[in-house]
Scaffold this motif. Structure first.
Motif, PDB file in Angstrom:
ATOM      1  N   LEU A 154       0.832  -1.204   0.000  1.00 20.00           N
ATOM      2  CA  LEU A 154       0.000   0.000   0.000  1.00 20.00           C
ATOM      3  C   LEU A 154       0.867   1.255   0.000  1.00 20.00           C
ATOM      4  N   PHE A 161      -0.056   5.318  -0.933  1.00 15.54           N
ATOM      5  CA  PHE A 161      -0.952   5.673   0.180  1.00 15.54           C
ATOM      6  C   PHE A 161      -0.149   6.164   1.378  1.00 15.54           C
ATOM      7  N   GLU A 164      -5.299   8.267   4.410  1.00 13.51           N
ATOM      8  CA  GLU A 164      -5.628   7.433   3.237  1.00 13.51           C
ATOM      9  C   GLU A 164      -5.070   6.028   3.383  1.00 13.51           C
ATOM     10  N   ALA A 222      -7.159   2.566   3.290  1.00 11.93           N
ATOM     11  CA  ALA A 222      -6.796   1.499   2.347  1.00 11.93           C
ATOM     12  C   ALA A 222      -6.546   0.187   3.095  1.00 11.93           C
ATOM     13  N   ARG A 260      -9.814  -1.368   4.041  1.00 13.67           N
ATOM     14  CA  ARG A 260     -10.463  -2.018   2.889  1.00 13.67           C
ATOM     15  C   ARG A 260      -9.833  -3.378   2.592  1.00 13.67           C
TER      16      ARG A 260
END
Length: 409
Positions: free
Chosen positions: A378, A383, A387, A391, A394
């Motif tokens: 990530l 990212f 953010e 992420a 998710r």
């Protein structure tokens, strides 16, 4: 100067149990004589000394007189004239009021050996009722020696009842109470401790939130034992059987407090008892100033234990929230203790003690799946900051969806 081994060391040797701590009493000596022999003084309130080599405690024989409220409300008198019998009479139970000299000769003026054989926890003298801490101590000894068939003598239980009604228990400091409670919870039969406190009326003074559970019914389909208080004792018993740590045992004791708030008209159902119980758990935590790990786990188990029981039905998003609530990414051990407490809850039901608890491994697997999501990819995708956090959430949710699908097939 005469030196005697006293109390627990004598009691446990006669019971054939391992002797860990040895206490000694010194008759016919002064503090100056002890210092001259190299003993180091440690007692602030009364003369206790540490042996120069072994480090064991040696106390001068002493008498005591009630001078105030609570555990600390005593005036002590130590002098070479105080006899061994006078020292022993101020102790709590006859089985703790025996002494042995260095030849193994027993001094037993209050028939402690006889009470050991009768399996009785009996007070030494009426002065027992002067110290409220003894209510907790006797209940703890009952838990410790329940396996051997020990019972509290009827007249001792009556004195404990009088103490419970006198208002003296409220004079105990949180620290002293917690010390006895935590030690009792770590005995092999901690449920006996709670039962004895209830039998003498001390539970409704010290832990009214737990006392309120007795007589409160639950649905027989899920709880064949029906009574919420009986269930709590069974859960505690299971936690000892499975050698759980103190934090888990404390959580087991407090997990269902919300059921004591359910209106009679709603019995035997207890809607939202998890949420309702949180303020009571917090109240008890603060009253005894329980250690932080015990406080946190008790609150989390109180709030989420039914999530654990329904683990296999939970949506991935609910699972993700549960894992986040426990901070399983930084504190995996706390989640492990939560699972343990919930398993004890499931086993603490009449006739269901040996039923398997597949939810435990399912939750462990879910935690592993969520933790397996790596941060590095990530970061490589650019990212950062909030953010990155989103992420990560998710990706963990995706991993939990895959985990659930895999276990649904």
């Amino acid at each position: 100067m005469q030196i005697y081994k006293v109390g627990g060391a004598v009691r446990d040797r006669l019971l054939g149990k391992p002797v860990t701590d040895i206490d000694w009493v010194v008759v016919g000596a002064t503090a100056e004589e002890m210092l001259a022999k190299g003993f180091r003084p440690v007692g602030a309130d009364f003369p206790v000394f540490l042996h120069p080599k072994s480090g064991e405690e040696y106390a001068l024989a002493r008498t005591e007189r009630k001078s105030g409220r609570g555990y600390g409300g005593f005036t002590f008198h130590a002098s070479p004239e105080v006899t061994l019998e006078e020292d022993l009479i101020r102790r709590d139970l006859t089985i703790n009021a025996m002494a042995e000299d260095d030849h193994g000769v027993l001094t037993d003026p209050y028939h402690g050996q006889q009470d050991l054989e009768k399996r009785l926890l009996r007070h030494v003298s009426p002065a027992f009722a002067e110290d409220p801490l003894r209510v907790l101590r006797v209940a703890r000894f009952a838990a410790r020696y329940a396996e051997l068939g020990f019972q509290v003598a009827a007249d001792t239980l009556e004195l404990m009842r009088q103490l419970s009604e006198s208002g003296e228990l409220e004079a105990l400091t949180p620290e002293r109470s917690w010390k006895e409670i935590s030690r009792a919870l770590m005995e092999e039969h901690p449920q006996v401790f709670i039962q004895v406190l209830r039998d003498c009326g001390a539970l409704k003074v010290l832990l009214p939130e737990v006392d309120a559970l007795f007589g409160v019914p639950q649905p027989a389909a899920h709880h064949p034992e029906i009574d919420s208080g009986v269930h709590t004792l069974s859960v505690l018993q299971q936690s000892a059987l499975y050698k759980q740590p103190l934090s888990v045992r404390w959580a087991c004791l407090l997990h269902d407090l919300g059921k004591g708030l359910t209106p009679h008209s709603e019995w035997p159902r207890h809607i939202a008892h998890e949420h309702k119980g949180l303020k009571l758990i917090k109240q008890v935590n603060e009253r005894f100033r329980a250690p932080r790990d015990c406080q946190e786990l008790a609150l989390l188990v109180g709030q989420y234990h039914t999530h654990s029981h329904r683990a296999l039905e939970l949506k991935p998003s609910t699972l993700a929230e549960l894992l986040q609530s426990f901070d399983v990414y930084r504190r995996p051990q706390r989640f492990e203790e939560f699972i343990a407490a919930c398993e004890m809850d499931a086993r603490g039901r009449l006739g269901l003690e040996d039923r398997t608890y597949p939810q435990a491994d399912y939750l462990r697997g879910a935690a592993t799946a969520a933790r397996s999501v790596a941060v590095q990819p990530l970061l490589e995708r650019g990212f950062k900051g909030p953010e990155l956090g989103e992420a990560l959430k998710r990706e963990r949710l995706k991993a939990l969806k895959a985990y659930k699908e895999q276990h649904s097939q």
